[in-house]
Scaffold this active site. Sequence first.
Site, PDB file in Angstrom:
ATOM      1  N   LYS A 103       0.857  -1.195   0.000  1.00 30.52           N
ATOM      2  CA  LYS A 103       0.000   0.000   0.000  1.00 30.52           C
ATOM      3  C   LYS A 103       0.883   1.231   0.000  1.00 30.52           C
ATOM      4  CE  LYS A 103      -4.436   0.865   0.411  1.00 30.52           C
ATOM      5  NZ  LYS A 103      -5.462  -0.168   0.188  1.00 30.52           N
ATOM      6  N   GLY A 216     -20.067   6.699   4.521  1.00 29.00           N
ATOM      7  CA  GLY A 216     -19.075   6.891   3.454  1.00 29.00           C
ATOM      8  C   GLY A 216     -19.753   6.884   2.103  1.00 29.00           C
ATOM      9  N   GLY A 218     -18.025   7.742  -0.957  1.00 31.04           N
ATOM     10  CA  GLY A 218     -17.013   7.872  -2.007  1.00 31.04           C
ATOM     11  C   GLY A 218     -17.315   6.837  -3.074  1.00 31.04           C
ATOM     12  N   ASN A 219     -16.300   6.403  -3.828  1.00 24.19           N
ATOM     13  CA  ASN A 219     -16.544   5.449  -4.920  1.00 24.19           C
ATOM     14  C   ASN A 219     -17.255   4.192  -4.425  1.00 24.19           C
ATOM     15  OD1 ASN A 219     -15.599   2.854  -6.350  1.00 24.19           O
ATOM     16  ND2 ASN A 219     -15.442   4.403  -7.942  1.00 24.19           N
ATOM     17  N   ALA A 220     -16.703   3.561  -3.379  1.00 25.36           N
ATOM     18  CA  ALA A 220     -17.272   2.281  -2.919  1.00 25.36           C
ATOM     19  C   ALA A 220     -18.671   2.473  -2.325  1.00 25.36           C
ATOM     20  CB  ALA A 220     -16.342   1.629  -1.906  1.00 25.36           C
ATOM     21  N   GLY A 221     -18.816   3.431  -1.418  1.00 27.23           N
ATOM     22  CA  GLY A 221     -20.094   3.641  -0.725  1.00 27.23           C
ATOM     23  C   GLY A 221     -21.197   4.057  -1.684  1.00 27.23           C
TER      24      GLY A 221
HETATM   25  N1  GLU Z   1      -7.281   0.138  -2.952  1.00 23.25           N
HETATM   26  C1  GLU Z   1      -8.080  -1.022  -3.169  1.00 23.25           C
HETATM   27  C2  GLU Z   1      -8.078  -1.880  -1.925  1.00 23.25           C
HETATM   28  O1  GLU Z   1      -7.863  -1.430  -0.832  1.00 23.25           O
HETATM   29  C3  GLU Z   1      -7.705  -1.760  -4.432  1.00 23.25           C
HETATM   30  C4  GLU Z   1      -6.330  -2.321  -4.469  1.00 23.25           C
HETATM   31  C5  GLU Z   1      -5.916  -2.869  -5.827  1.00 23.25           C
HETATM   32  O2  GLU Z   1      -6.727  -2.904  -6.734  1.00 23.25           O
HETATM   33  O3  GLU Z   1      -4.741  -3.215  -5.936  1.00 23.25           O
HETATM   34  O4  GLU Z   1      -8.366  -3.063  -1.984  1.00 23.25           O
END
Ligand code: GLU
Length: 411
Positions: A103, A216, A218-221
Amino acid sequence: MNDPYTNAVSQLHEAAKIINLDESIIKILSHPNRVIKFYIPVKMDNGSIEIFEAYRSQHSNACGPYKGGIRFHPDVTESEVKALSMWMTWKCAVLELPLGGAKGGIVVDSTKLSENELERLSRGYVQKIHKYLGPDMDIPAPDVYTNPKIMAWMLDEYEQLNGGSYAHGMITGKPIEFGGSKGRSIATAKGGFFVFEEAIKMLNLSKKNITVAIQGFGNAGATFADILYKEGFKIIAVSDSKGTVFDDNGLDIPNLNQHKLSTGSVKHYGKNISDVDIIELDADVLILAALENAVRKENADNVKAKLIVELANGPITPEADAILEDKKIVILPDILTNAGGVTVSYLEQVQNSANYYWSEEEVINKLHDFMKNAFLKVHDASTQHKVSFRKASYVLALNKVVKTMKFRGWI
Ligand code: GLU
């Protein structure tokens, strides 16, 4: 404790107990392989220079190249990035993806940057650490406040630094026209929904009677809200960092999306509530789609939901987790439930290496298979070991990572 890395290590210890994992293995897995901390100088539009603190934590590459997003947020810390990188290792292992965990993050409020400043910052990130990135080394992706446009700048910078040689699999979540995968932008939410669908079937919950609250947007929520709305679920509350909106007859999600698009927040849409935290709201299902530590020991006892869906990473602290378990609240854990994003990232890489692209339907069908299989395996492990879905997911992940480490002769 609300320190993300301490929490991640404590979850690892809890799970290790279930399978009597050797101390020395726990010791190795408690540390990322490598953490890179660096500073990115960016020339601002007014001619001044700003320095931005940045990180990349590469937790494990036992099962494949390091994989995980890059977050742009003022609260990014080394501890957070390390925790998120460890969770990526488990996530990829639960989904049986041939990938490791990493990350990245930059300490920045990207909403305050101009488009040009954002581009220079994104390219600067790659300039500083490109030697540690690559399709077979470490593959970033979007995360909080990063998006396909940023991925495109980063890929272009990487390919230029490599003499113009194509290396599209070096980053995922790219724009479709630039090697991205169809379905990637909705993948986290869609994957979460496939797990949720299986879970409510198993819990015998009927869609008609369920009320949902979403922390939340954002994109996911927001995408998750969209899917639930289309499927006929009643979403009674939604919050973002600026406010919470409520309607006990169910919010009109397409309208709310429009409102957020034009005003930048869900706030001031219909009825706002400020006296009750969305976490403590009386809804059957609570979707956590914001940041870490949303449910802590201070508020866990007040949670009223029967089912919690972790679309964010690490939204429940281990202390809160224990309280929720005692209250018999079912949790669909992050390392399973939000893995749809990285799963389609994997499918994106597969398409990049074949240089052949699937339709959205093909991608989503494959995602469905991955998520459903993972859920069923987690469910079986949870029955077998008589543990929560979180612990069962950890057991599966640890078994896979440890087996690979043994084959490699690392332990
Ligand atoms: N940021 C996203 C996660 O936390 C996607 C990570 C990715 O696609 O490598 O899972």
